[in-house]
Design a protein around this motif. Structure first.
Motif, mmCIF file in Angstrom:
data_model
loop_
_atom_site.group_PDB
_atom_site.id
_atom_site.type_symbol
_atom_site.label_atom_id
_atom_site.label_comp_id
_atom_site.label_asym_id
_atom_site.label_seq_id
_atom_site.Cartn_x
_atom_site.Cartn_y
_atom_site.Cartn_z
ATOM 1 N N VAL A 30 38.803 12.106 0.286
ATOM 2 C CA VAL A 30 37.369 11.946 0.571
ATOM 3 C C VAL A 30 37.163 11.451 1.998
ATOM 4 O O VAL A 30 37.553 10.326 2.337
ATOM 5 C CB VAL A 30 36.712 10.973 -0.426
ATOM 6 N N HIS A 31 36.547 12.277 2.823
ATOM 7 C CA HIS A 31 36.260 11.904 4.208
ATOM 8 C C HIS A 31 35.215 10.782 4.215
ATOM 9 O O HIS A 31 34.185 10.883 3.532
ATOM 10 C CB HIS A 31 35.731 13.122 4.965
ATOM 11 N N PRO A 32 35.448 9.711 4.984
ATOM 12 C CA PRO A 32 34.495 8.593 5.018
ATOM 13 C C PRO A 32 33.093 8.979 5.468
ATOM 14 O O PRO A 32 32.133 8.251 5.202
ATOM 15 C CB PRO A 32 35.139 7.618 6.010
ATOM 16 N N SER A 39 36.577 4.315 0.234
ATOM 17 C CA SER A 39 37.775 3.955 0.998
ATOM 18 C C SER A 39 38.241 2.542 0.700
ATOM 19 O O SER A 39 39.425 2.231 0.814
ATOM 20 C CB SER A 39 37.513 4.100 2.503
ATOM 21 N N LEU A 40 37.315 1.672 0.308
ATOM 22 C CA LEU A 40 37.658 0.283 0.002
ATOM 23 C C LEU A 40 38.629 0.182 -1.168
ATOM 24 O O LEU A 40 39.398 -0.777 -1.271
ATOM 25 C CB LEU A 40 36.392 -0.519 -0.293
ATOM 26 N N MET A 223 32.376 -2.056 8.742
ATOM 27 C CA MET A 223 33.392 -1.387 7.934
ATOM 28 C C MET A 223 33.180 0.121 7.922
ATOM 29 O O MET A 223 34.127 0.906 8.040
ATOM 30 C CB MET A 223 33.379 -1.925 6.510
ATOM 31 N N LYS A 224 31.937 0.547 7.787
ATOM 32 C CA LYS A 224 31.639 1.972 7.731
ATOM 33 C C LYS A 224 32.107 2.675 8.993
ATOM 34 O O LYS A 224 32.833 3.675 8.937
ATOM 35 C CB LYS A 224 30.136 2.187 7.534
ATOM 36 N N SER A 225 31.702 2.165 10.158
ATOM 37 C CA SER A 225 32.087 2.811 11.417
ATOM 38 C C SER A 225 33.584 2.692 11.670
ATOM 39 O O SER A 225 34.190 3.585 12.273
ATOM 40 C CB SER A 225 31.307 2.214 12.587
ATOM 41 N N SER A 226 34.214 1.611 11.189
ATOM 42 C CA SER A 226 35.665 1.459 11.347
ATOM 43 C C SER A 226 36.401 2.586 10.645
ATOM 44 O O SER A 226 37.294 3.218 11.212
ATOM 45 C CB SER A 226 36.132 0.105 10.791
ATOM 46 N N ASN A 255 46.143 0.695 10.766
ATOM 47 C CA ASN A 255 45.054 -0.140 10.246
ATOM 48 C C ASN A 255 44.424 0.448 8.993
ATOM 49 O O ASN A 255 43.236 0.234 8.713
ATOM 50 C CB ASN A 255 43.987 -0.373 11.323
ATOM 51 N N ASP A 256 45.215 1.185 8.239
ATOM 52 C CA ASP A 256 44.749 1.764 6.982
ATOM 53 C C ASP A 256 45.931 1.894 6.038
ATOM 54 O O ASP A 256 47.085 2.012 6.479
ATOM 55 C CB ASP A 256 44.092 3.125 7.217
ATOM 56 N N THR A 257 45.638 1.888 4.763
ATOM 57 C CA THR A 257 46.690 1.896 3.748
ATOM 58 C C THR A 257 47.175 3.324 3.479
ATOM 59 O O THR A 257 46.542 4.301 3.908
ATOM 60 C CB THR A 257 46.163 1.302 2.433
#
Length: 327
Positions: A30-32, A39-40, A223-226, A255-257
């Motif tokens: 799923v693209h943010p 994404s959370l 968080m959204k823009s990140s 910076n992402d899982t």
């Protein structure tokens, strides 16, 4: 009666957690831009896994029929579990390898050690109450002796510039990203900016392209823009990787899982050295025991051995490394 009511309440909680775990499996797809909130779930995936596993164990000794729902949903996410817990410790026969290398009549495989480390500016901001962090990091690198070192959040000082001499590097630039090696470099460049992704073409038995990446950090207020900016960076880098004339090694702090659109985009077509040769929990962020955000990925023609998370707490990240066999 009381026990039955308690079990019903627990089953309701368990059902909600199972639903969240199930939804987390589609996070990498799923693209943010479409729905960033999902994404959370990638961040809390290990917690969801632990809680639902605990419920599964509880139901074994209570309402056994509820155990099966937990088991089935957990097993559906087995590939995601392997992203955070590895059991593939590949051992390497160094004695046999060294004996083969003595035969000068043959061009045998080459074994190199690669390390990636976010040094957090060598503690310039004094996040750690220790004024010897610079020395400790430099001594660690001297002791570990990586053949190729990718550093994120580099900070050039009179002391830290010593690191260039470890690799016979003629440059001592102050870029926040560094790729250091004793091997011959025939080309270097950057993508998007010098602080997001750089690369070097290194000559070994095989010419390989080394990427060093540091994607946008998470900020609670943005968080959204990140998430969206990180994916934008990742897709641009991935396009460059796919056009590389050489096999690649991709290191860095994403910076992402592993349960993220960012990771799945960059990792596509590559092997993850942690999955291939790691063992245990792969967390790379010091302050959160389940968070893996640092990676060493590589082209499938190579094989990795001895992935290691080095337990030095000189930064908010652990250094990670692996041995890579270059044919």
């Amino acid at each position: 009666m009381i026990k039955n009511n308690l079990n019903k309440l627990l089953f309701l909680i368990n059902s909600i957690l199972l639903l969240l775990l199930l939804v987390s499996y589609i996070v990498p797809m799923v693209h943010p831009d479409y729905f960033w909130h999902i994404s959370l779930l990638g961040i809390i995936f290990p917690i969801l896994l632990i809680l639902n596993t605990s419920f599964a164990l509880y139901w074994i000794f209570s309402w056994k029929k509820y155990f099966w729902a937990n088991l089935i949903i957990i097993l559906l996410g087995l590939s995601h579990i392997e992203n955070i817990i590895a059991n593939q410790k590949n051992q390497f026969n160094y004695e046999k390898f060294n004996e083969l290398q003595k035969n000068k009549d043959h061009n045998y495989d080459q074994l190199i050690n690669i390390m990636s480390y976010n040094v957090r500016l060598f503690n310039q901001n004094e996040n750690i109450n220790d004024n010897s962090i610079e020395n400790k990091i430099l001594n660690m690198i001297k002791d570990e002796k990586p053949n190729i070192l990718c550093i994120q959040e580099f900070n050039l000082t009179q002391k830290t510039k010593e690191i260039f001499s470890f690799f016979n590097n003629k440059s001592n630039n102050d870029n926040k990203l560094q790729i250091l090696t004793k091997y011959k470099v025939i080309k270097s460049g950057h993508i998007k900016s010098k602080n997001v992704c750089i690369y070097k073409d290194v000559v070994l038995n095989d010419t390989i392209r080394i990427y060093n990446i540091h994607l946008q950090s998470n900020w609670i207020k943005t968080m959204k823009s990140s998430y969206q900016n990180r994916v934008s960076e990742a897709l641009k880098i991935k396009k460059h990787i796919d056009q590389s004339p050489f096999p690649v090694v991709v290191c860095g702090d994403f910076n992402d899982t592993p349960i993220s659109y960012t990771y799945s985009s960059i990792k596509k077509g590559l092997n993850d050295s942690f999955q291939e040769s790691g063992i245990g929990i792969g967390n790379s962020y010091v302050n959160i025991p389940t968070l893996r955000i640092d990676y060493i990925l590589h082209s499938k023609k190579y094989k990795s051995f001895n992935y290691e998370k080095h337990k030095y707490k000189f930064s908010d990240h652990y250094p990670i490394s692996c041995d890579l066999l270059i044919p």
